[in-house]
Design a protein around this motif. Structure first.
Motif, short mmCIF file in Angstrom:
data_model
loop_
_atom_site.label_atom_id
_atom_site.label_comp_id
_atom_site.label_asym_id
_atom_site.label_seq_id
_atom_site.Cartn_x
_atom_site.Cartn_y
_atom_site.Cartn_z
N UNK A 15 0.71 -1.33 0.18
CA UNK A 15 -0.44 0.02 -0.01
C UNK A 15 0.96 1.43 0.03
N UNK A 16 0.16 2.44 -0.56
CA UNK A 16 0.76 3.58 -0.40
C UNK A 16 0.85 4.25 0.19
N UNK A 17 0.24 4.10 1.69
CA UNK A 17 0.49 5.06 2.36
C UNK A 17 -0.33 4.31 3.77
N UNK A 18 -0.66 5.16 4.89
CA UNK A 18 -1.69 3.99 6.08
C UNK A 18 -2.36 5.75 6.56
N UNK A 19 -4.26 4.92 6.57
CA UNK A 19 -4.70 6.30 7.02
C UNK A 19 -5.24 5.91 8.76
N UNK A 20 -6.11 6.06 9.57
CA UNK A 20 -6.43 5.70 10.88
C UNK A 20 -7.20 6.90 11.27
N UNK A 21 -8.71 5.65 11.53
CA UNK A 21 -9.76 6.60 12.44
C UNK A 21 -9.37 6.64 14.36
N UNK A 22 -9.21 7.92 14.50
CA UNK A 22 -9.28 8.13 15.43
C UNK A 22 -10.06 8.95 16.34
N UNK A 23 -10.55 8.23 17.63
CA UNK A 23 -12.06 9.16 18.40
C UNK A 23 -12.17 8.12 19.46
N UNK A 24 -13.03 9.37 20.15
CA UNK A 24 -13.72 8.92 21.37
C UNK A 24 -15.01 7.89 21.23
N UNK A 70 -9.32 2.15 15.30
CA UNK A 70 -8.66 1.89 16.35
C UNK A 70 -9.60 2.28 17.14
N UNK A 71 -9.67 1.96 18.15
CA UNK A 71 -10.72 1.17 19.36
C UNK A 71 -10.39 2.43 20.27
N UNK A 72 -11.63 2.84 20.32
CA UNK A 72 -11.89 4.31 21.17
C UNK A 72 -11.47 4.70 21.94
N UNK A 73 -10.79 6.02 22.35
CA UNK A 73 -9.99 7.07 23.76
C UNK A 73 -10.31 8.28 23.76
N UNK A 74 -11.02 8.40 25.03
CA UNK A 74 -11.18 9.27 25.26
C UNK A 74 -9.54 10.29 25.14
N UNK A 75 -8.87 9.59 25.54
CA UNK A 75 -7.19 10.47 25.45
C UNK A 75 -6.22 10.14 25.22
N UNK A 76 -5.00 10.10 24.84
CA UNK A 76 -3.96 9.74 25.10
C UNK A 76 -2.87 9.56 26.23
N UNK A 77 -3.53 9.85 27.76
CA UNK A 77 -3.40 9.33 28.88
C UNK A 77 -4.11 7.61 29.04
N UNK A 78 -2.56 6.32 28.59
CA UNK A 78 -2.70 5.76 28.86
C UNK A 78 -3.11 4.06 30.03
N UNK A 79 -4.59 4.38 30.42
CA UNK A 79 -4.91 3.53 31.80
C UNK A 79 -5.27 1.97 31.38
#
Lengths: 657, 80
Positions: A15-24, A70-79
């Motif tokens: 593939x030429x590149x990657x796109x990623x869906x990120x959100x809460x 990607x799975x939903x994340x509220x923030x990038x603070x990893x728990x």
């Protein structure tokens, strides 16, 4: 491909590149993903439905692009482990175009994640999803204004209707081709000073760790454990300086440095929201609130939980029975027709097995699977699951868990595999272990077809209901026992409850097909092959050895005919196999001519409880490790024997045969 | 008072979060910070959880968590 296998599907690397869906969580990432990829990722109106990484290949502007959900994340603070999964993916893919999906009706809160993502420096596009929902709530968003304020392209979509998806990906394609990296939006001056000071103090440490410098500094001020550990490993001499910067921030603001960063980001996000949106005065109570005044009522709510799940039960039973009876009659006459023509030879045995397996799929499994999966999809897509979690919180505390564990439990009735995946959205390790073990005891759709196709079909729906209730009591008991060994109190539930969504019939049928395809492509061939193998074993008279080995369990403990032993071996592959093969093993589909009613009950109870299927065991091994997986397997086997024995003794005592 | 003692329909302002770091961060993510205004939508029977609304987000909070959220009724004081 099974849900389990698809989750780890890898896309060919050309593939030429990657796109990623990120959100809460619950902003509709998987709905956007499915709108471009066809229905390939399980989506529902419930936070945390996606607990794994899905990917597919798409074409954007003539380029072949890997699209990742990607799975939903509220923030990038990893728990939680899911957050870790998402963050690590992002850190490993610094050139991926981030498509930041935002639930437009929750813009203010969602922009906090956007601000964090900006610190990573990937090319980025904002997608305001559910614009219709925002409008209903009286929120008008000025898209060009938001774009100017954030410095990012902004596109609006209603993914559930497929609106705006093309324009979104066109924009993402432009970002991909230009590769332009956005700049982070600064905090207030004194905080920026501290960040810059810390950055220059750290020097090349972030680079050595492979992380963006500003991101690294901000994480340190947020007191992120992993990044702090990186400092102590890579540059222990700088730990003192880091603590100094934290103290400086804390002193000027009168609270811990982590809280300063959180509040700054919160204020910044709200500021962006207020500048770009207008909120009309609170609209009159919507339909959702009216529904909730009943479904979430202090006392009536519990009545509705029972009624809703009982309604699902009745719907599955009557639809299934309505379909099963004529189909079985049809295949019965077909078999009789062929019986005369097929000789007692190897080929004859194989053809008979083939027909049995095929007929089992169409005649017994599909009639119950279709209405069950439809009913479950309806509950998921409307948004009832988090509400059930709210109502059940109290009861879950009695077995040492809290409301959030209800979600994997209910998903488990569909299939244990995605249910186990969603266990990873729980915050606490102890909760995850207990919930995972209990989830494997939930009768999934395969076991449901055994309960309905055997106990309910032959003995009446009351028996099926009794088995479900027994199963729930047993799960509660095991939960209570596990809590005794792992007594750490849970922190309690903190869970978002999404608004009700009108389910789209189109998406519901796509989802039905997504889950049904899993049965047709994976399970059905196993059923057919299993039937052929059993036919061969019978023809070669080998199955009696298997039966004899199992006889102490089957005959002595459970009081069942010795012949059913071999079906239990195959049942580990797929639980439906036990049902499909029972006819073959007994030599007739008229089970009651050979087994007593009591024996049918005991057999069903045993099949529902013993060993989760292989796919479930393999996911369980990834979550709990070998020891946990084998322990759970042994536990379910023991419970199945005890449960079967209990039913046998009670039924004998009351004279039910 | 704490959120656990609230009644349905009350509008409250968050004063302090006395929870541990992890729980506090999760509350922050959902918009529950000191100074924010909450509406109590449901308070479950038998000491069950509380459902609150904050800036359009509905959040279910177990009783144990609710006990750690200190709040103040704004209807009583001046409504600024």
């Amino acid at each position: 491909m099974s849900e389990a296998a698809r989750i780890y599907e890898t896309v060919p690397k050309r593939v030429a590149g990657t796109m990623v869906l990120v959100g809460q969580p619950n902003c509709g990432k998987s709905t956007v993903f499915n709108a471009v990829a066809g229905y390939r990722a399980l989506a529902a109106n419930c936070p945390g439905t996606t607990a794994c990484i899905n990917s597919t290949q798409i074409r954007v502007k003539g380029e072949s692009i890997e699209l990742v959900d990607l799975p939903g994340i509220y923030s990038l603070f990893v728990d939680e482990p899911v957050e870790k999964l998402a963050l690590n993916w992002l850190l490993e893919h610094k050139d991926a175009v981030v498509i930041n999906i935002i639930d437009a009706s929750l813009l203010g809160r969602s922009l906090e994640l956007t601000l964090e993502l900006l610190e990573l420096g990937n090319p980025m596009v904002i997608c305001l999803n559910m614009l219709d929902e925002a409008r209903r709530k009286g929120i008008e968003i000025d898209l060009p204004k938001l774009a100017a304020l954030t410095g990012l392209p902004v596109k609006g979509t209603v993914a559930s209707k497929g609106e705006g998806i093309d324009r979104l990906f066109e924009e993402a394609g432009r970002s991909f081709l230009s590769g332009a990296r956005p700049a982070p939006i600064p905090f207030s001056d004194d905080v920026e000073q501290v960040i810059r000071g810390l950055e220059s103090e750290l020097g090349r440490v972030p680079e050595t760790a492979g992380l963006p410098s500003r991101f690294f500094a901000v994480k340190l001020l947020e007191e992120d454990q992993e990044v702090s550990e990186l400092v102590s490993r890579l540059a222990p001499e700088k730990q003192e300086a880091v603590a100094g910067f934290r103290r400086k921030l804390a002193q000027t603001h009168g609270r811990e440095s982590a809280e300063v960063i959180f509040s700054e980001r919160h204020a910044l996000a709200l500021n962006l929201f207020e500048k770009s949106s207008r909120v009309r005065q609170r609209t009159p109570p919507g339909l959702g609130e009216k529904i909730d005044s009943w479904l979430m009522h202090k006392y009536l709510g519990y009545v509705f939980v029972v009624l809703i799940f009982f309604g699902l039960f009745v719907f599955v039973f009557w639809t299934g029975k309505f379909l099963e009876t004529p189909l079985l009659a049809l295949f019965g006459s077909l078999q009789q027709l062929l019986a005369g023509r097929l000789g007692q030879n190897l080929a004859g045995a194989m053809v008979r097995g083939l027909i049995e397996g095929f007929a089992g799929g169409v005649g017994i499994v599909i009639p119950y699977l279709v209405p069950f999966l439809l009913g479950l999809s309806l509950l998921e897509d409307v948004g009832y699951l988090p509400r059930a979690a709210f109502l059940m919180d109290n009861f879950m505390h009695r077995i040492g868990l809290h409301g959030k564990s209800v979600v994997p439990f209910v998903l488990g009735y569909g299939c244990n595999v995605p249910a186990l995946m969603s266990v990873r959205t729980l915050e606490n390790r102890r909760d995850r272990i207990i919930t995972a073990v209990l989830t494997t005891m939930i009768p999934c759709s395969a076991r449901t077809t055994v309960i309905f196709g055997l106990a309910a079909y032959l003995l009446g729906p009351a028996w099926a209901l009794a088995i479900y209730i027994f199963n729930l009591l047993l799960i509660a008991g095991v939960g209570k026992a596990l809590t005794f060994f792992m007594p750490d109190p849970t922190e309690g539930m903190i869970m978002e409850v999404p608004s009700y969504k009108m389910p789209s019939l189109r998406i519901m049928f796509k989802k039905l097909w997504f889950r049904l395809r899993e049965f047709i492509v994976v399970a059905w061939p196993i059923l057919i092959i299993g039937s052929v193998v059993l036919s061969l074993l019978q023809f070669l008279e080998l199955e009696q050895y298997v039966n004899r080995v199992l006889s102490p369990l089957v005959v002595f403990a459970l009081g069942l005919p010795e012949k059913v032993g071999v079906t239990l071996i195959f049942g580990v592959l797929r639980k439906e196999l036990t049902l499909v093969m029972l006819g073959q093993a007994l030599g007739t589909t008229d089970f009651l001519s050979i087994m007593s009613r009591g024996q049918v009950v005991v057999f069903t109870v045993f099949v529902v409880l013993y060993l989760p299927c292989l796919a479930t065991l393999s996911v369980l091994q990834r979550i709990l490790g070998w020891k946990g997986m084998l322990g759970t397997a042994a536990l379910t086997l023991a419970l199945a024997v005890l449960g079967g024995l209990l039913f046998r003794l009670v039924l004998a005592a009351v004279g039910y045969s | 008072m704490t959120l656990a003692e609230s009644r349905e329909g009350q509008v409250l302002v968050v004063k302090n979060l006395a929870a541990g770091f992890g729980a506090r961060r999760r509350l922050f993510n959902l918009g529950i910070l000191p100074g924010e205004r909450l509406t109590v939508l449901k308070s479950a029977a038998f000491g069950g959880p509380v459902l609150v609304e904050v800036r359009g987000t509905e959040v279910a909070l177990g009783r144990g968590v609710a006990r750690k959220i200190e709040v103040e009724d704004v209807r009583g004081g001046s409504d600024l």
